[in-house]
Design a protein around this motif. Structure first.
Motif, PDB file in Angstrom:
ATOM      1  N   GLY A  86      -1.347   0.248  -1.532  1.00  0.00           N
ATOM      2  CA  GLY A  86      -1.825   0.038  -0.156  1.00  0.00           C
ATOM      3  C   GLY A  86      -0.829   0.567   0.863  1.00  0.00           C
ATOM      4  O   GLY A  86      -1.193   1.286   1.794  1.00  0.00           O
ATOM      5  N   ILE A  87       0.441   0.249   0.666  1.00  0.00           N
ATOM      6  CA  ILE A  87       1.490   0.740   1.575  1.00  0.00           C
ATOM      7  C   ILE A  87       1.511   2.268   1.575  1.00  0.00           C
ATOM      8  O   ILE A  87       1.578   2.892   2.627  1.00  0.00           O
ATOM      9  N   ARG A  96      -3.470  -3.730  -7.774  1.00  0.00           N
ATOM     10  CA  ARG A  96      -2.842  -4.288  -6.560  1.00  0.00           C
ATOM     11  C   ARG A  96      -1.390  -4.695  -6.800  1.00  0.00           C
ATOM     12  O   ARG A  96      -0.961  -4.830  -7.923  1.00  0.00           O
ATOM     13  N   ARG A  97      -0.682  -4.905  -5.693  1.00  0.00           N
ATOM     14  CA  ARG A  97       0.728  -5.324  -5.667  1.00  0.00           C
ATOM     15  C   ARG A  97       1.630  -4.322  -6.384  1.00  0.00           C
ATOM     16  O   ARG A  97       2.626  -4.686  -6.997  1.00  0.00           O
ATOM     17  N   LYS A 113       4.039  -6.120   7.357  1.00  0.00           N
ATOM     18  CA  LYS A 113       5.191  -5.467   6.715  1.00  0.00           C
ATOM     19  C   LYS A 113       5.409  -4.072   7.292  1.00  0.00           C
ATOM     20  O   LYS A 113       6.543  -3.607   7.398  1.00  0.00           O
ATOM     21  N   SER A 167      -0.491  -9.500   5.526  1.00  0.00           N
ATOM     22  CA  SER A 167       0.903  -9.338   5.091  1.00  0.00           C
ATOM     23  C   SER A 167       1.269  -7.863   4.996  1.00  0.00           C
ATOM     24  O   SER A 167       2.352  -7.445   5.416  1.00  0.00           O
ATOM     25  N   LEU A 168       0.344  -7.091   4.436  1.00  0.00           N
ATOM     26  CA  LEU A 168       0.590  -5.646   4.295  1.00  0.00           C
ATOM     27  C   LEU A 168       0.813  -5.007   5.672  1.00  0.00           C
ATOM     28  O   LEU A 168       1.792  -4.279   5.881  1.00  0.00           O
ATOM     29  N   TYR A 169      -0.073  -5.303   6.616  1.00  0.00           N
ATOM     30  CA  TYR A 169       0.047  -4.673   7.934  1.00  0.00           C
ATOM     31  C   TYR A 169       1.292  -5.150   8.670  1.00  0.00           C
ATOM     32  O   TYR A 169       1.978  -4.362   9.331  1.00  0.00           O
TER      33      TYR A 169
END
Ligand SMILES: CC(C)(COP(=O)(O)OP(=O)(O)OC[C@H]1O[C@@H](n2cnc3c(N)ncnc32)[C@H](O)[C@@H]1OP(=O)(O)O)[C@@H](O)C(=O)NCCC(=O)NCCS
Length: 154
Positions: free
Chosen positions: A90-91, A85-86, A126, A122-124
């Motif tokens: 995911g992006i 992760r990070r 962004k 946060s991901l979405y």
């Protein structure tokens, strides 16, 4: 973002590893293996895997359907293995899914997320998703948030 992460189409041959990651990510709320198998074989679903050094480290599954006369893309699950992760995986998965949605002339992308899931929210956000509703007790004890993003003009 590591240049070695590749996004590829998923298929039923990846089922065991995808279920393993789903269990790592969601535990008791995970899709069952049978549910993942059905999604992987559903003609209306788009399933993508992220691979690093030939090992699957994450995946996303979206479904395309018509709702209120609008071609809609629904993100059903996105999972990145905790040890990866990070790092932008995911992006990368979401951007590739959105690209395929656009190629299919999908107008709007949407999904539900657990209210306290800060990483996913946060991901979405962004990527430009906006909160459009609250889904009371969508996850039993917890509420859900409905997020949407326009991919094209309606
Ligand atoms: C949500 C999830 C898919 C994110 O995957 P990821 O590969 O770690 O995400 P990325 O590295 O691409 O993160 C992109 C951005 O999202 C946000 N983000 C991701 N994880 C975050 C966290 N734990 N806390 C805060 N923001 C976070 C950040 O803005 C991040 O950018 P940055 O690292 O430059 O700050 C992953 O945490 C996961 O698999 N969670 C469990 C399954 C899940 O909840 N899925 C969503 C269901 S709707």
């Amino acid at each position: 973002m590591s240049a070695t992460v590749k996004i590829e189409d998923a298929s039923i041959i990846h089922l065991d590893r995808l279920f393993e990651i789903e269990m790592e990510c969601f535990k008791s709320e995970a899709f069952t293996k049978q549910q993942i198998a059905q999604l992987l074989q559903n003609q209306n679903c788009i399933s993508l895997i992220a691979k690093e050094n030939n090992k699957i480290i994450g995946f996303v599954i979206g479904m395309v359907y018509v709702e209120d006369d609008v071609l809609t893309g629904h993100i059903l699950t996105i999972d990145v293995s905790p040890s990866h992760r990070r790092k932008g995986v995911g992006i990368k998965l979401l951007q590739e899914l959105e690209k395929i949605f656009r190629d299919k002339h999908v107008k709007i992308s949407r999904l539900e997320v657990r209210e306290g899931n800060i990483a996913a929210l946060s991901l979405y956000q962004k990527l430009g998703y906006r909160k459009v509703g609250k889904l009371h007790h969508y996850y039993g004890d917890a509420h859900g948030i409905l997020l949407e993003k326009a991919l094209a003009q309606l």
